[in-house]
Design an enzyme around this catalytic site. Structure first.
Site, PDB file in Angstrom:
ATOM      1  CB  SER A   9      -0.869   0.014   1.252  1.00 50.72           C
ATOM      2  OG  SER A   9      -1.314   1.346   1.485  1.00 50.72           O
ATOM      3  CG  HIS A  34      -4.156  -1.634  -1.069  1.00 49.88           C
ATOM      4  ND1 HIS A  34      -5.268  -2.407  -1.289  1.00 49.88           N
ATOM      5  CD2 HIS A  34      -4.495  -0.776  -0.081  1.00 49.88           C
ATOM      6  CE1 HIS A  34      -6.234  -2.043  -0.475  1.00 49.88           C
ATOM      7  NE2 HIS A  34      -5.799  -1.039   0.275  1.00 49.88           N
ATOM      8  CG  ASP A  36      -5.110   2.535   1.224  1.00 49.42           C
ATOM      9  OD1 ASP A  36      -6.075   1.758   1.235  1.00 49.42           O
ATOM     10  OD2 ASP A  36      -3.958   2.224   1.580  1.00 49.42           O
ATOM     11  CG  MET A  38      -8.220   7.300   2.787  1.00 45.76           C
ATOM     12  SD  MET A  38      -7.239   7.372   4.288  1.00 45.76           S
ATOM     13  CE  MET A  38      -6.468   5.747   4.267  1.00 45.76           C
ATOM     14  CG  HIS A  67      -9.428   0.196   0.249  1.00 44.62           C
ATOM     15  ND1 HIS A  67      -8.722   0.075   1.424  1.00 44.62           N
ATOM     16  CD2 HIS A  67     -10.741   0.186   0.593  1.00 44.62           C
ATOM     17  CE1 HIS A  67      -9.572  -0.011   2.432  1.00 44.62           C
ATOM     18  NE2 HIS A  67     -10.804   0.063   1.955  1.00 44.62           N
ATOM     19  CG  MET A  69     -11.252   3.392   2.773  1.00 39.16           C
ATOM     20  SD  MET A  69      -9.616   3.397   3.523  1.00 39.16           S
ATOM     21  CE  MET A  69      -8.612   3.436   2.054  1.00 39.16           C
ATOM     22  CG  MET A 138     -11.345  -2.542   6.059  1.00 41.39           C
ATOM     23  SD  MET A 138      -9.905  -2.191   5.025  1.00 41.39           S
ATOM     24  CE  MET A 138      -8.848  -1.265   6.141  1.00 41.39           C
ATOM     25  CG  ASP A 176      -5.958  -2.644   3.728  1.00 39.58           C
ATOM     26  OD1 ASP A 176      -4.826  -2.310   4.106  1.00 39.58           O
ATOM     27  OD2 ASP A 176      -6.741  -1.871   3.130  1.00 39.58           O
TER      28      ASP A 176
END
Ligand code: DX5
Ligand code: ZN
Length: 222
Positions: A9, A34, A36, A38, A67, A69, A138, A176
């Site tokens: 990540s 990966h 992330d 957000m 991913h 979020m 998660m 993760d």
């Protein structure tokens, strides 16, 4: 022995040196990256959007595992796919019409993942598991890298692995949050097929050996 995949990540990477750091994990045998995303609403942190994913896509051939979020992910899914994402994972908690969102992702020819926060029961995936390509468990509360994994999530991985085996054996299980050389094997033995690791890779002086050591540590004989 199953072949576990390692997806670093980049959340804990040095963003002023991203190209070099991505090349290092690529050369040391990582299987994907990966990413992330957000939004400062669903999780208390803001990272980056499709422009950065596109830039990353232009410098690597690694599978891009995005991913999301973010609230209302359906508004941005297409942009993240155009930017080069190979897998799009959404949170159960942000998708009132989860089946529709999964179909939307798949209609673009990329893989659809679903994920759930530590407090969301494994059973919330029961009705959609047969439609998903990937189940992301998660193992920390999402929002930040470098947190300690929640041990109780090992049992949740086992529960979801059983659900997967019963209803969709071709789906993969990804974990993760707080994954490192010390706990990797336990997660693999509980059923994980893909390990995401941020801090335990990018905080090391030698990023390449961190990837290789995580792979060694994840070897299970089950
Ligand atoms: C947490 C993110 C994770 C995070 C993992 O909100 O979804 O992907 O980057 O980082 P580590 O491995 O540092 O917990
Ligand atoms: Zn993540």
């Amino acid at each position: 022995m199953k072949k576990v995949k390692i997806f670093p990540s980049i959340l804990s990477a040095d963003f002023s040196n991203l190209t070099k750091q991505i090349k290092l994990v690529e050369q040391s045998g990582a299987d994907g990256l990966h990413l992330d995303i957000m939004d400062g609403h669903f999780v208390p942190n803001i990272t980056f959007g499709p422009m950065v994913v596109q830039a990353i896509n232009s410098i690597t051939k690694l599978t891009l595992d995005t991913h999301l979020m973010i609230e209302k992910p359906e508004l941005y899914i297409e942009e993240f796919i155009k930017a080069g994402s190979d897998i799009i994972t959404v949170h159960v908690e942000t998708c009132p019409h989860l089946h529709r969102t999964i179909q939307m992702i798949k209609s673009h020819g990329v893989k659809a993942g679903v994920t759930l926060n530590p407090s969301t029961p494994a059973s919330s995936l029961r009705e959609v598991i047969k439609f998903t390509d990937l189940i992301l468990v998660m193992t920390v509360n999402p929002g930040f890298g470098g947190q300690k994994f929640i041990r109780a999530m090992l049992e949740k991985v086992e529960t979801l692995t059983r659900l997967r085996d019963n209803f969709n054996p071709s789906a993969v299980i990804e974990v993760d949050g707080g994954i490192n050389e010390r706990n990797a094997k336990s997660f693999v033995e509980s059923g994980a097929d893909i390990l995401v690791a941020g801090n335990s890779i990018f905080s090391q002086n030698n990023i390449s050996s961190a990837v290789r050591n995580l792979r060694k540590a994840s070897n299970s004989h089950k």
